[in-house]
Design a protein around this motif. Structure first.
Motif, short mmCIF file in Angstrom:
data_model
loop_
_atom_site.label_atom_id
_atom_site.label_comp_id
_atom_site.label_asym_id
_atom_site.label_seq_id
_atom_site.Cartn_x
_atom_site.Cartn_y
_atom_site.Cartn_z
N PHE A 99 -57.97 -28.06 -19.55
CA PHE A 99 -57.68 -29.00 -20.63
C PHE A 99 -56.44 -29.84 -20.35
CE2 PHE A 99 -60.55 -26.14 -22.93
CZ PHE A 99 -61.40 -27.09 -23.50
N ALA A 168 -70.15 -27.59 -25.22
CA ALA A 168 -69.29 -27.47 -26.41
C ALA A 168 -67.81 -27.45 -26.00
CB ALA A 168 -69.64 -26.20 -27.18
N ILE A 169 -67.49 -26.74 -24.92
CA ILE A 169 -66.11 -26.67 -24.44
C ILE A 169 -65.62 -28.06 -24.02
CG2 ILE A 169 -64.67 -25.83 -22.52
CD1 ILE A 169 -66.26 -23.18 -22.72
N MET A 172 -65.08 -30.70 -26.90
CA MET A 172 -63.83 -30.70 -27.67
C MET A 172 -62.84 -31.71 -27.11
SD MET A 172 -62.93 -26.78 -28.74
CE MET A 172 -62.71 -26.17 -27.05
N ALA A 173 -62.74 -31.76 -25.79
CA ALA A 173 -61.80 -32.69 -25.16
C ALA A 173 -62.32 -34.12 -25.18
CB ALA A 173 -61.51 -32.25 -23.73
N HIS A 175 -64.09 -35.61 -27.31
CA HIS A 175 -63.95 -36.24 -28.63
C HIS A 175 -62.62 -36.98 -28.77
CE1 HIS A 175 -64.46 -36.98 -32.89
NE2 HIS A 175 -63.23 -36.55 -33.07
N ARG A 203 -53.95 -25.80 -27.34
CA ARG A 203 -54.79 -25.33 -28.45
C ARG A 203 -56.26 -25.33 -28.06
NH1 ARG A 203 -50.28 -24.87 -29.27
NH2 ARG A 203 -49.08 -25.12 -31.21
N LEU A 204 -56.70 -26.38 -27.40
CA LEU A 204 -58.12 -26.44 -27.01
C LEU A 204 -58.46 -25.33 -26.02
CD1 LEU A 204 -58.94 -30.26 -26.65
CD2 LEU A 204 -59.15 -28.76 -28.64
N PHE A 207 -58.99 -22.39 -28.19
CA PHE A 207 -60.27 -22.48 -28.89
C PHE A 207 -61.42 -22.15 -27.94
CE2 PHE A 207 -58.31 -26.08 -31.64
CZ PHE A 207 -57.54 -25.15 -32.33
N SER A 208 -61.32 -22.63 -26.71
CA SER A 208 -62.40 -22.38 -25.75
C SER A 208 -62.53 -20.89 -25.44
CB SER A 208 -62.17 -23.17 -24.46
OG SER A 208 -61.11 -22.63 -23.69
N MET A 211 -64.38 -19.32 -28.21
CA MET A 211 -65.81 -19.62 -28.09
C MET A 211 -66.47 -18.72 -27.05
SD MET A 211 -65.37 -23.76 -28.22
CE MET A 211 -67.05 -24.18 -27.79
#
Length: 232
Positions: A99, A168-169, A172-173, A175, A203-204, A207-208, A211
């Motif tokens: 990320f 999905a992972i 997030m970035a 977006h 943070r991402l 979150f990953s 997930m």
């Protein structure tokens, strides 16, 4: 004391780099605004304060300039192959790296916003550059992430759920690139400078990992359901 000596070779290289940068920025702005077909090399050169021949010198031709404007400001959107798949590195470190590198171009601000507009225009008025980028850059990068996740779940080959997780992972970035204007309207502090972008990457990454753990738990529950009942 006399004036300090200036190496003319160094000065020439600096001037060349500046001239190239001006051409690239002018082209990016005009291509994003008008598209490839409706933007002329003369218009680009005029906006950059340069001679039209400079486009050929630095970029080959208009198509070469368009390709570089489309790709160069973003760099590599995520670590490739061996950079990302180093054995022995813990998954949290890998995802942090993923990320951090993915979001690094956001620190270039307005330039990246123009690139995103150009990417949207390319989808509507394709020149072939986006198709090449998918084939030569995005697919290999996605495959690298799939291999890391496959290793994490001890899979010999990916399945549909692993593909869903990988998209999905990355999504997030992504977006924060394609939805930059929305983010800046709703929560501008999220992209307000390099430190904010570094915090977002951290943070991402977290979150990953959540997930990935959720998918691990789901797979574990499914495997338990398939186990035959054993009489005590």
């Amino acid at each position: 004391m006399g004036e300090p000596m200036v190496d003319p070779t160094v000065a020439s290289r600096a001037d060349g780099a500046q001239a190239r940068e001006k051409l690239l920025h002018a082209a990016l702005r005009l291509f994003a605004e008008k598209g490839f077909e409706r933007t002329s090399t003369r218009e680009i050169a005029q906006a950059a304060g340069a001679n039209v021949s400079a486009i050929g010198y630095y970029f080959g031709d208009k198509a070469g300039l368009y390709r570089i404007a489309f790709l160069e400001p973003l760099g590599d959107l995520c670590p490739r192959g061996q950079e990302f798949e180093i054995d022995g590195i813990a998954l949290p470190v890998l995802m942090q790296r993923f990320f951090a590198e993915f979001l690094e171009p956001l620190k270039r601000g307005e330039e990246v916003r123009l690139v995103m507009r150009l990417h949207f225009r390319e989808m509507v008025e394709p020149t072939g550059v986006w198709a090449d980028e998918i084939e030569n850059e995005i697919k290999p990068q996605h495959a690298a992430l799939i291999r890391v996740l496959s290793r994490e779940f001890d899979l010999q080959r990916s399945d549909s759920d692993l593909q869903r997780l990988a998209f999905a992972i990355v999504g997030m970035a992504v977006h924060f690139f394609v939805g930059q204007e929305i983010v800046n309207e709703i929560a501008p502090e999220l992209l307000a400078g390099p430190e904010a972008i570094d915090a977002l990457a951290e943070r991402l990454a977290g979150f990953s990992l959540a997930m990935i753990e959720a998918e691990r738990a789901r797979r574990g529950a499914r495997a338990a359901e398939r186990q035959p009942d054993v009489d005590e």
